[in-house]
Enzyme design. Structure first.
Site, PDB file in Angstrom:
ATOM      1  N   HIS A   1       6.566  -7.376  -2.173  1.00  0.00           N
ATOM      2  CA  HIS A   1       6.708  -6.748  -1.019  1.00  0.00           C
ATOM      3  C   HIS A   1       7.762  -7.186  -0.375  1.00  0.00           C
ATOM      4  O   HIS A   1       7.779  -7.051   1.429  1.00  0.00           O
ATOM      5  CB  HIS A   1       5.575  -6.763  -0.172  1.00  0.00           C
TER       6      HIS A   1
ATOM      7  N   LYS B   1       0.671  -1.410   0.314  1.00  0.00           N
ATOM      8  CA  LYS B   1      -0.023   0.331   0.201  1.00  0.00           C
ATOM      9  C   LYS B   1       0.860   1.354   0.186  1.00  0.00           C
ATOM     10  O   LYS B   1       0.787   2.364   0.547  1.00  0.00           O
ATOM     11  CB  LYS B   1      -0.976   0.166   1.373  1.00  0.00           C
TER      12      LYS B   1
ATOM     13  N   SER C   1      -5.162   2.517   4.077  1.00  0.00           N
ATOM     14  CA  SER C   1      -4.806   2.294   2.531  1.00  0.00           C
ATOM     15  C   SER C   1      -5.434   0.346   3.273  1.00  0.00           C
ATOM     16  O   SER C   1      -5.849  -0.204   2.316  1.00  0.00           O
ATOM     17  CB  SER C   1      -3.734   2.547   2.003  1.00  0.00           C
TER      18      SER C   1
END
Ligand code: A3P
Length: 314
Positions: free
Chosen positions: A125, A58, A155
Protein backbone atom coordinates in the site's frame (compact mmCIF):
# COMPACT_ATOMS: atom_id res chain seq x y z
CA UNK A 1 8.58 -2.49 20.22
CA UNK A 2 10.99 -5.36 19.90
CA UNK A 3 11.71 -7.18 16.71
CA UNK A 4 12.14 -10.93 16.26
CA UNK A 5 15.08 -10.45 13.98
CA UNK A 6 16.89 -7.91 16.14
CA UNK A 7 16.83 -5.39 13.33
CA UNK A 8 14.79 -2.87 15.31
CA UNK A 9 16.42 0.52 15.56
CA UNK A 10 16.07 3.17 18.26
CA UNK A 11 13.55 4.86 15.96
CA UNK A 12 11.46 1.63 15.73
CA UNK A 13 11.50 1.34 19.51
CA UNK A 14 9.74 4.67 19.97
CA UNK A 15 6.43 2.84 19.64
CA UNK A 16 4.77 2.77 23.05
CA UNK A 17 1.33 1.44 22.19
CA UNK A 18 0.21 -0.94 19.46
CA UNK A 19 -2.21 1.66 18.07
CA UNK A 20 0.47 4.35 17.77
CA UNK A 21 1.25 5.68 14.34
CA UNK A 22 4.36 7.40 13.06
CA UNK A 23 5.08 9.68 10.14
CA UNK A 24 7.66 8.63 7.57
CA UNK A 25 8.38 10.68 4.46
CA UNK A 26 5.36 12.81 5.32
CA UNK A 27 3.02 9.79 5.42
CA UNK A 28 1.21 8.44 8.48
CA UNK A 29 1.85 4.71 9.01
CA UNK A 30 1.22 1.97 11.55
CA UNK A 31 4.18 0.83 13.61
CA UNK A 32 3.99 -2.53 11.90
CA UNK A 33 5.57 -0.60 9.01
CA UNK A 34 8.70 0.20 10.98
CA UNK A 35 11.06 3.04 10.11
CA UNK A 36 13.93 0.56 9.70
CA UNK A 37 11.84 -1.41 7.18
CA UNK A 38 11.00 1.74 5.23
CA UNK A 39 14.69 2.70 5.18
CA UNK A 40 15.64 -0.75 3.91
CA UNK A 41 12.92 -0.86 1.26
CA UNK A 42 14.47 2.05 -0.65
CA UNK A 43 17.25 -0.27 -1.78
CA UNK A 44 15.21 -3.50 -1.79
CA UNK A 45 16.42 -5.77 -4.62
CA UNK A 46 13.66 -6.01 -7.23
CA UNK A 47 13.69 -8.84 -9.80
CA UNK A 48 12.76 -8.42 -13.46
CA UNK A 49 9.89 -10.89 -13.19
CA UNK A 50 8.38 -9.51 -9.97
CA UNK A 51 4.80 -8.26 -10.11
CA UNK A 52 3.85 -5.56 -7.58
CA UNK A 53 0.20 -5.30 -6.56
CA UNK A 54 -0.21 -1.72 -5.45
CA UNK A 55 -3.31 -0.23 -3.83
CA UNK A 56 -4.43 2.34 -1.31
CA UNK A 57 -5.98 0.33 1.61
CA UNK A 58 -9.50 -1.02 1.06
CA UNK A 59 -9.40 -0.59 -2.72
CA UNK A 60 -9.80 -4.34 -3.34
CA UNK A 61 -6.28 -5.56 -2.57
CA UNK A 62 -7.36 -9.03 -1.44
CA UNK A 63 -9.45 -9.38 -4.57
CA UNK A 64 -6.40 -8.47 -6.68
CA UNK A 65 -4.18 -10.86 -4.71
CA UNK A 66 -6.58 -13.73 -5.36
CA UNK A 67 -6.97 -12.90 -9.05
CA UNK A 68 -3.29 -12.42 -9.78
CA UNK A 69 -2.09 -15.44 -7.84
CA UNK A 70 -4.61 -17.66 -9.60
CA UNK A 71 -3.69 -16.23 -12.99
CA UNK A 72 -0.02 -16.86 -12.22
CA UNK A 73 -0.99 -20.54 -11.61
CA UNK A 74 -2.79 -20.66 -15.00
CA UNK A 75 -6.14 -20.87 -13.20
CA UNK A 76 -5.29 -24.05 -11.29
CA UNK A 77 -7.47 -23.59 -8.20
CA UNK A 78 -5.90 -26.59 -6.43
CA UNK A 79 -2.60 -24.68 -6.39
CA UNK A 80 -4.03 -21.81 -4.34
CA UNK A 81 -6.93 -23.22 -2.37
CA UNK A 82 -5.00 -24.05 0.82
CA UNK A 83 -2.50 -21.22 0.77
CA UNK A 84 -3.27 -17.97 2.59
CA UNK A 85 -3.55 -15.14 0.13
CA UNK A 86 -0.85 -13.22 2.00
CA UNK A 87 1.56 -16.14 1.56
CA UNK A 88 0.99 -16.05 -2.21
CA UNK A 89 1.37 -12.28 -2.46
CA UNK A 90 2.97 -11.11 0.78
CA UNK A 91 2.67 -7.60 2.16
CA UNK A 92 5.99 -5.84 1.54
CA UNK A 93 6.16 -3.20 4.26
CA UNK A 94 4.55 -5.00 7.17
CA UNK A 95 5.94 -7.09 10.01
CA UNK A 96 3.70 -9.98 11.06
CA UNK A 97 2.95 -11.83 13.19
CA UNK A 98 2.83 -9.48 16.09
CA UNK A 99 1.34 -10.23 19.46
CA UNK A 100 -1.56 -8.48 21.17
CA UNK A 101 0.73 -5.88 22.74
CA UNK A 102 2.09 -5.01 19.34
CA UNK A 103 5.35 -6.80 19.96
CA UNK A 104 6.97 -7.97 16.78
CA UNK A 105 7.57 -11.68 17.05
CA UNK A 106 8.98 -12.30 13.61
CA UNK A 107 11.31 -10.59 11.16
CA UNK A 108 9.90 -7.98 8.80
CA UNK A 109 8.11 -9.44 5.79
CA UNK A 110 10.56 -8.00 3.24
CA UNK A 111 13.33 -10.25 4.57
CA UNK A 112 11.38 -13.40 3.72
CA UNK A 113 10.18 -11.91 0.41
CA UNK A 114 13.86 -11.47 -0.47
CA UNK A 115 14.33 -15.23 -0.27
CA UNK A 116 11.13 -16.23 -2.13
CA UNK A 117 11.33 -18.15 -5.38
CA UNK A 118 10.62 -16.25 -8.58
CA UNK A 119 8.29 -15.13 -9.97
CA UNK A 120 7.19 -13.18 -6.92
CA UNK A 121 3.88 -11.40 -6.38
CA UNK A 122 4.29 -8.60 -3.87
CA UNK A 123 1.49 -6.59 -2.29
CA UNK A 124 2.01 -3.06 -1.04
CA UNK A 125 0.00 0.00 0.00
CA UNK A 126 3.03 2.27 0.10
CA UNK A 127 2.79 5.54 -1.80
CA UNK A 128 4.98 5.71 -4.90
CA UNK A 129 7.76 7.73 -3.23
CA UNK A 130 8.30 5.10 -0.52
CA UNK A 131 8.50 2.12 -2.87
CA UNK A 132 11.79 0.37 -3.73
CA UNK A 133 13.66 2.59 -6.20
CA UNK A 134 14.36 -0.35 -8.50
CA UNK A 135 10.67 -0.62 -9.47
CA UNK A 136 11.11 2.57 -11.51
CA UNK A 137 14.66 1.81 -12.63
CA UNK A 138 13.86 -1.71 -13.84
CA UNK A 139 10.35 -0.83 -15.04
CA UNK A 140 8.98 -3.75 -13.02
CA UNK A 141 5.35 -4.75 -13.58
CA UNK A 142 2.88 -2.92 -11.36
CA UNK A 143 -0.85 -3.64 -11.19
CA UNK A 144 -2.68 -0.79 -9.50
CA UNK A 145 -6.33 -0.91 -8.37
CA UNK A 146 -8.11 2.34 -7.52
CA UNK A 147 -11.54 2.62 -5.90
CA UNK A 148 -13.93 5.55 -5.60
CA UNK A 149 -13.18 7.49 -2.41
CA UNK A 150 -16.69 7.28 -0.97
CA UNK A 151 -17.01 3.48 -0.83
CA UNK A 152 -13.34 3.26 0.06
CA UNK A 153 -13.72 5.66 3.00
CA UNK A 154 -16.62 3.62 4.39
CA UNK A 155 -14.62 0.40 4.04
CA UNK A 156 -11.60 2.06 5.66
CA UNK A 157 -13.73 3.28 8.58
CA UNK A 158 -14.92 -0.28 9.21
CA UNK A 159 -11.34 -1.49 9.03
CA UNK A 160 -10.25 1.09 11.61
CA UNK A 161 -13.12 -0.05 13.82
CA UNK A 162 -12.16 -3.71 13.89
CA UNK A 163 -8.39 -3.48 13.64
CA UNK A 164 -6.86 -3.61 17.15
CA UNK A 165 -3.70 -2.05 15.75
CA UNK A 166 -5.49 1.15 14.78
CA UNK A 167 -7.05 3.65 17.20
CA UNK A 168 -10.82 3.42 16.77
CA UNK A 169 -12.82 6.44 15.69
CA UNK A 170 -15.95 6.91 17.78
CA UNK A 171 -17.79 8.69 15.00
CA UNK A 172 -17.86 8.16 11.25
CA UNK A 173 -17.81 11.93 10.70
CA UNK A 174 -14.47 12.24 12.52
CA UNK A 175 -12.96 9.53 10.38
CA UNK A 176 -14.26 11.13 7.20
CA UNK A 177 -12.74 14.47 8.19
CA UNK A 178 -9.34 12.83 8.71
CA UNK A 179 -9.67 10.81 5.49
CA UNK A 180 -10.39 13.98 3.54
CA UNK A 181 -7.33 15.65 5.10
CA UNK A 182 -5.14 12.61 4.39
CA UNK A 183 -4.57 12.20 8.13
CA UNK A 184 -5.03 8.41 8.04
CA UNK A 185 -2.58 5.57 7.48
CA UNK A 186 -0.97 5.63 4.03
CA UNK A 187 -1.74 9.32 3.61
CA UNK A 188 -3.85 11.12 1.07
CA UNK A 189 -6.02 8.92 -1.17
CA UNK A 190 -5.80 11.39 -4.06
CA UNK A 191 -1.98 11.59 -4.04
CA UNK A 192 -1.72 7.80 -4.04
CA UNK A 193 -4.16 7.27 -6.90
CA UNK A 194 -3.12 10.20 -9.08
CA UNK A 195 0.58 9.27 -8.92
CA UNK A 196 -0.22 5.91 -10.57
CA UNK A 197 -2.90 7.34 -12.86
CA UNK A 198 -0.14 9.50 -14.36
CA UNK A 199 1.83 6.32 -15.09
CA UNK A 200 -1.10 4.51 -16.69
CA UNK A 201 0.37 4.61 -20.20
CA UNK A 202 3.71 3.09 -19.11
CA UNK A 203 4.02 -0.43 -20.48
CA UNK A 204 4.96 -1.79 -17.04
CA UNK A 205 1.83 -0.37 -15.38
CA UNK A 206 -1.73 -1.68 -15.46
CA UNK A 207 -4.16 0.78 -13.88
CA UNK A 208 -7.52 -0.77 -12.97
CA UNK A 209 -10.62 0.54 -11.25
CA UNK A 210 -12.56 -1.48 -8.67
CA UNK A 211 -15.83 -0.35 -10.25
CA UNK A 212 -14.82 -1.70 -13.69
CA UNK A 213 -13.80 -5.01 -12.11
CA UNK A 214 -17.21 -5.14 -10.46
CA UNK A 215 -18.97 -4.45 -13.79
CA UNK A 216 -17.07 -7.04 -15.79
CA UNK A 217 -14.71 -9.31 -13.87
CA UNK A 218 -14.08 -11.57 -16.87
CA UNK A 219 -12.70 -8.69 -18.93
CA UNK A 220 -10.57 -7.51 -16.00
CA UNK A 221 -9.26 -11.07 -15.54
CA UNK A 222 -8.33 -11.24 -19.22
CA UNK A 223 -6.66 -7.82 -19.08
CA UNK A 224 -4.58 -8.82 -16.06
CA UNK A 225 -3.65 -12.16 -17.67
CA UNK A 226 -2.43 -10.51 -20.87
CA UNK A 227 -0.50 -7.92 -18.87
CA UNK A 228 1.19 -10.78 -17.03
CA UNK A 229 2.06 -12.42 -20.35
CA UNK A 230 -0.42 -15.28 -19.91
CA UNK A 231 -2.66 -16.22 -22.77
CA UNK A 232 -5.40 -18.17 -21.03
CA UNK A 233 -8.35 -19.72 -22.84
CA UNK A 234 -11.86 -18.43 -22.26
CA UNK A 235 -12.94 -21.30 -20.01
CA UNK A 236 -9.93 -20.70 -17.75
CA UNK A 237 -10.70 -16.97 -17.64
CA UNK A 238 -14.30 -17.76 -16.69
CA UNK A 239 -13.18 -20.20 -13.99
CA UNK A 240 -10.83 -17.60 -12.45
CA UNK A 241 -13.52 -14.90 -12.54
CA UNK A 242 -16.01 -17.25 -10.91
CA UNK A 243 -13.53 -18.23 -8.20
CA UNK A 244 -12.84 -14.52 -7.52
CA UNK A 245 -16.46 -13.43 -7.49
CA UNK A 246 -17.59 -11.79 -4.26
CA UNK A 247 -19.86 -14.72 -3.35
CA UNK A 248 -17.10 -17.23 -3.83
CA UNK A 249 -14.51 -15.17 -1.92
CA UNK A 250 -17.03 -14.70 0.88
CA UNK A 251 -16.96 -18.48 1.46
CA UNK A 252 -13.21 -18.90 1.14
CA UNK A 253 -11.22 -18.85 4.44
CA UNK A 254 -8.06 -17.93 2.50
CA UNK A 255 -9.61 -14.75 1.11
CA UNK A 256 -11.57 -13.98 4.27
CA UNK A 257 -8.08 -14.11 5.84
CA UNK A 258 -9.47 -16.14 8.71
CA UNK A 259 -5.87 -16.82 9.84
CA UNK A 260 -5.03 -13.10 10.06
CA UNK A 261 -8.40 -12.14 11.55
CA UNK A 262 -7.87 -14.69 14.34
CA UNK A 263 -4.56 -13.03 15.22
CA UNK A 264 -6.37 -9.68 15.26
CA UNK A 265 -9.31 -10.96 17.33
CA UNK A 266 -11.76 -10.40 14.49
CA UNK A 267 -14.50 -12.96 13.92
CA UNK A 268 -14.03 -13.52 10.18
CA UNK A 269 -17.07 -15.82 10.03
CA UNK A 270 -19.23 -12.95 11.24
CA UNK A 271 -17.67 -10.33 9.01
CA UNK A 272 -14.20 -10.21 7.53
CA UNK A 273 -13.03 -6.66 6.72
CA UNK A 274 -11.29 -8.11 3.66
CA UNK A 275 -14.47 -9.48 2.04
CA UNK A 276 -17.28 -7.47 3.62
CA UNK A 277 -20.03 -5.91 1.47
CA UNK A 278 -18.18 -5.57 -1.84
CA UNK A 279 -20.54 -2.97 -3.29
CA UNK A 280 -20.34 0.09 -5.47
CA UNK A 281 -22.67 2.74 -4.05
CA UNK A 282 -22.89 1.34 -0.51
CA UNK A 283 -21.59 4.74 0.70
CA UNK A 284 -25.14 6.08 0.38
CA UNK A 285 -26.09 4.23 3.57
CA UNK A 286 -23.30 5.98 5.49
CA UNK A 287 -22.90 9.55 4.21
CA UNK A 288 -25.13 12.40 5.29
CA UNK A 289 -26.17 14.87 2.60
CA UNK A 290 -23.70 17.42 3.97
CA UNK A 291 -20.83 14.90 4.07
CA UNK A 292 -21.56 13.91 0.49
CA UNK A 293 -21.55 17.51 -0.68
CA UNK A 294 -18.27 18.19 1.14
CA UNK A 295 -16.57 15.18 -0.43
CA UNK A 296 -18.00 16.04 -3.86
CA UNK A 297 -16.43 19.51 -3.64
CA UNK A 298 -13.08 18.08 -2.61
CA UNK A 299 -13.25 15.32 -5.22
CA UNK A 300 -13.75 17.89 -7.97
CA UNK A 301 -10.64 19.73 -6.74
CA UNK A 302 -8.62 16.52 -6.48
CA UNK A 303 -9.55 15.31 -9.96
CA UNK A 304 -9.38 18.69 -11.71
CA UNK A 305 -7.21 18.46 -14.81
CA UNK A 306 -6.28 14.81 -14.28
CA UNK A 307 -8.84 13.21 -16.62
CA UNK A 308 -9.53 10.67 -13.86
CA UNK A 309 -13.07 9.97 -12.73
CA UNK A 310 -14.86 7.23 -10.84
CA UNK A 311 -18.28 5.62 -10.89
CA UNK A 312 -20.01 6.12 -7.55
CA UNK A 313 -22.83 3.75 -8.40
CA UNK A 314 -23.27 1.08 -11.03
P1 A3P B 1 -16.09 -3.26 1.60
O1 A3P B 1 -15.54 -3.04 2.96
O2 A3P B 1 -16.67 -2.03 0.97
O3 A3P B 1 -17.04 -4.39 1.52
P2 A3P B 1 -8.81 -4.61 0.74
O4 A3P B 1 -8.62 -6.03 0.30
O5 A3P B 1 -7.98 -3.63 -0.02
O6 A3P B 1 -8.69 -4.49 2.21
O7 A3P B 1 -10.30 -4.19 0.33
C1 A3P B 1 -11.42 -4.73 0.97
C2 A3P B 1 -12.63 -4.32 0.20
O8 A3P B 1 -12.71 -5.07 -1.04
C3 A3P B 1 -13.90 -4.66 0.98
O9 A3P B 1 -14.85 -3.65 0.65
C4 A3P B 1 -14.28 -6.01 0.37
O10 A3P B 1 -15.62 -6.37 0.57
C5 A3P B 1 -13.94 -5.76 -1.10
N1 A3P B 1 -13.82 -7.01 -1.86
C6 A3P B 1 -13.09 -8.10 -1.55
N2 A3P B 1 -13.29 -9.07 -2.45
C7 A3P B 1 -14.18 -8.59 -3.36
C8 A3P B 1 -14.80 -9.14 -4.53
N3 A3P B 1 -14.56 -10.38 -4.94
N4 A3P B 1 -15.66 -8.36 -5.21
C9 A3P B 1 -15.94 -7.10 -4.79
N5 A3P B 1 -15.39 -6.54 -3.68
C10 A3P B 1 -14.52 -7.28 -2.98
Amino acid sequence: MSNGNDTATAEDNKCLDKTDTHVYGGVKLMWTCMPSTLDALKTFEVRDDDVFLVTYPKAGTTWLQELVSLISMDGDIDEVVDIPVDARAPHLEITVPFDRQGTITAPPSYLSIATMDSPRLIKTHLPMDLLPRQIKEKRTKVIYVARNPKDLAVSFFHFYKVNPFLATYKAWGDFLTDFMKGDVIYGKWCDHVISWWKERHSDNVLFLKYEDMKKDLKSATEEISLFMGKELDQSTISRIAEHCSFDSMKKNPMTLKTYLCAAMDIDADKESPFVRKGKVGGWKDQFTVAQNEALNRLYRRWMHGTGLDFDFEI
